[in-house]
Enzyme design. Structure first.
Site, PDB file in Angstrom:
ATOM      1  N   HIS A  44       9.454  41.827 -12.201  1.00  0.00           N
ATOM      2  CA  HIS A  44       8.288  42.872 -11.898  1.00  0.00           C
ATOM      3  C   HIS A  44       8.718  44.288 -12.368  1.00  0.00           C
ATOM      4  O   HIS A  44       8.047  45.155 -12.556  1.00  0.00           O
ATOM      5  CB  HIS A  44       7.655  42.581 -10.702  1.00  0.00           C
TER       6      HIS A  44
ATOM      7  N   ARG B  35       0.319  23.355  -0.744  1.00  0.00           N
ATOM      8  CA  ARG B  35       0.254  21.965  -0.026  1.00  0.00           C
ATOM      9  C   ARG B  35      -0.395  22.151   1.267  1.00  0.00           C
ATOM     10  O   ARG B  35      -0.646  20.993   1.598  1.00  0.00           O
ATOM     11  CB  ARG B  35       1.832  21.665   0.244  1.00  0.00           C
TER      12      ARG B  35
ATOM     13  N   LYS C 184       7.254  48.077 -14.613  1.00  0.00           N
ATOM     14  CA  LYS C 184       7.159  49.543 -14.018  1.00  0.00           C
ATOM     15  C   LYS C 184       7.111  50.690 -15.181  1.00  0.00           C
ATOM     16  O   LYS C 184       8.176  50.574 -16.004  1.00  0.00           O
ATOM     17  CB  LYS C 184       8.160  49.851 -12.852  1.00  0.00           C
TER      18      LYS C 184
ATOM     19  N   HIS D  67      16.274  43.272 -10.354  1.00  0.00           N
ATOM     20  CA  HIS D  67      15.593  44.539 -10.420  1.00  0.00           C
ATOM     21  C   HIS D  67      16.896  45.573 -10.679  1.00  0.00           C
ATOM     22  O   HIS D  67      16.807  46.302 -11.558  1.00  0.00           O
ATOM     23  CB  HIS D  67      15.129  44.865  -9.416  1.00  0.00           C
TER      24      HIS D  67
ATOM     25  N   ASP E  88      18.069  38.846  -4.088  1.00  0.00           N
ATOM     26  CA  ASP E  88      16.650  39.191  -3.831  1.00  0.00           C
ATOM     27  C   ASP E  88      16.571  40.562  -4.880  1.00  0.00           C
ATOM     28  O   ASP E  88      15.587  40.584  -5.481  1.00  0.00           O
ATOM     29  CB  ASP E  88      16.364  39.382  -2.640  1.00  0.00           C
TER      30      ASP E  88
ATOM     31  N   GLU F  71      13.848  50.404   0.795  1.00  0.00           N
ATOM     32  CA  GLU F  71      12.720  49.925   1.450  1.00  0.00           C
ATOM     33  C   GLU F  71      12.617  50.282   2.789  1.00  0.00           C
ATOM     34  O   GLU F  71      13.685  50.164   3.668  1.00  0.00           O
ATOM     35  CB  GLU F  71      12.598  48.429   1.035  1.00  0.00           C
TER      36      GLU F  71
END
Ligand code: BG6
Length: 455
Positions: free
Chosen positions: A169, A43, A173, A231, A226, A207
């Protein structure tokens, strides 16, 4: 066939971190043809030069900017403006005078999915049932089961299921794809893959990064929505599902859904954490209670997994970046050796960044000594890759471009995984502040049913 790929959310983190490097790799490996145009949409009021100035400050990966600049054009679209979709349609018609693939990637938050799909549909950029018009929806698909269901129902008005690509995603993997081979092409494992030989399973995604510039998205999600809903539950489903009837995507999906429907989280064993300094990150509301670390225990109510504990752990700002599946086998039944001298067998499947499999076993120490010691058999998966070592987003984008939905999640998987995590929404839970993984060690070891093996 000529294609135009339109990415909504082109100034967002996903574009910088994953999509630009994946597109660059696809061009480099000739999986994207030279006549492909990419329209980077957001935008913001910007011209092409300022868009590339922006990209160059944000994209950390090494990419061929000259080539990307030939293919990517910035386009401003205000997602609630019908005239902007009409202008986009005109541009696409000019780019595809003889027709072609119209491919959309919605790298935006789920609240915007329906608005954008409706805008595209009204401007005839996408027509229901046209197999050359397809849309990827970035995760999370919804914020809970109810919202996901609503989005899904609305999308069915504009799209056929075959045009919908819900991405996770982790399914791109290599070591996640390897799970079926590991489990069903190895008799030794196949025969021992149950409560009879397995004591517990850890599904870990650690992470080192903080939330960075994604504060406002992340704060509304937290680690549960999340990472766990998508996952980590995919990792669990592939570890625990029954053997599918075939390698066909539908058969695999069916088994994943079946096991997710039998999965429940033990609320009394949930541990939530927030890293110190989270509240000072950009975009985080004062006093936020969002978790950046979560540890959960789940049970799977099937004869195969009777009594086996499935532990899930994920968090940001931890000591290392690592995704792995760890299978803890029971102690051997034999009384030949003293218990204290043996360690339990463990099978560790390294999903990322290290890709490989290792198996910990007891052996005799060499020589005259008859003591036992623990040794590791190691297989390094990435060491055996030849040539291009594609990242998950590169694989999934290629599958999408080819119109192959095998590695994308079906609605029933989304439904089943929200149903696993939704009961946890109703806190309140105590939120532990942490600086490192060490801060959790004591409490984890105090928790009923043993420790989480996090090293
Ligand atoms: C994304 C999450 O889906 O996965 C991020 O939104 C997370 O918060 C990322 O950092 C982790 O992916 P990977 O491939 O780096 O393990």
């Amino acid at each position: 066939m000529k294609s135009v790929l339109m990415i909504f959310g082109a100034t967002g983190n996903l574009m910088h971190k994953k999509l630009v490097p994946a597109i660059d790799a696809l061009f480099q490996h000739q999986h994207l043809s030279e006549d492909t145009t990419i329209l980077a949409i957001s935008r913001r009021e910007m011209d092409n030069d300022s868009y590339f100035d922006h990209l160059k400050t944000q994209v950390k990966a090494k990419v061929d900017w000259e080539r990307l600049q030939k293919h990517i054009t910035y386009v401003k679209v205000a997602i609630d403006q019908a005239s902007d979709y009409e202008a986009l349609k005109k541009r696409v018609d000019t780019l595809l005078p003889e027709g072609g693939n119209k491919l959309f990637y919605l790298a935006v938050s789920p609240e915007l999915f329906v608005t954008i799909a409706r805008g595209l549909s009204k401007a005839s950029l996408i027509e229901k049932g046209d197999s050359r018009a397809r849309i990827v929806f970035e995760k999370p698909f919804g914020v809970d089961f109810e919202s996901a269901k609503e989005i899904n129902q609305e999308l069915q008005t504009f799209l056929q299921e075959s045009q919908i690509y819900r991405i996770d995603h982790y399914l791109g993997k290599d070591m996640i794809q390897n799970m079926l081979v590991l489990r069903f092409a190895n008799r030794l494992l196949e025969n021992n893959w149950s409560h009879q030989a397995i004591e517990s399973v850890d599904l870990i995604v650690k992470e080192t990064e903080a939330v960075g510039t994604r504060g406002s998205y992340y704060d509304a999600s937290g680690a549960l929505k999340d990472m766990i809903q998508s996952h980590v539950l995919q990792m669990l489903a592939l570890t625990a599902m029954e053997e599918p009837a075939s390698m066909d995507a539908e058969d695999i999906r069916k088994e994943k859904v079946r096991v997710l429907k039998k999965t429940s989280i033990l609320k009394e064993h949930a541990l939530f954490g927030q890293y110190e300094g989270y509240l000072d990150e950009p975009g985080i509301p004062q006093g936020s209670n969002t978790e950046t670390f979560i540890y959960l225990q789940a049970r799977i109510d099937t004869p195969r997994w009777k009594g086996v504990s499935f532990r899930m752990m994920t968090g940001k700002k931890l000591d290392e970046k690592k995704a792995e599946i760890r299978i803890h086998f029971k102690s051997p039944a034999s009384k030949l050796f003293p218990k204290h001298s043996q360690t339990q067998n463990q099978l560790i499947i390294g999903v990322s960044d290290y890709e490989g499999i290792s198996f910990q076993m007891n052996v005799k120490t060499p020589g005259l000594n008859a003591d036992l010691k623990n040794e590791v058999l190691d297989y390094c998966h990435s060491c055996h890759k030849i040539g291009n070592n594609p990242e998950a987003y590169e694989i999934l984008l290629k599958e999408f471009l080819d119109g192959n939905r095998t590695l994308f999640t079906g609605w029933d998987e989304i439904e089943a995984s929200w149903n696993v995590v939704d009961p946890l929404k109703k806190g309140p839970y105590q939120l532990m502040q942490y600086r490192s993984m060490d801060d959790f060690k004591e409490i984890l070891s105090q928790m009923e049913a043993g420790e989480l093996h996090v090293d």
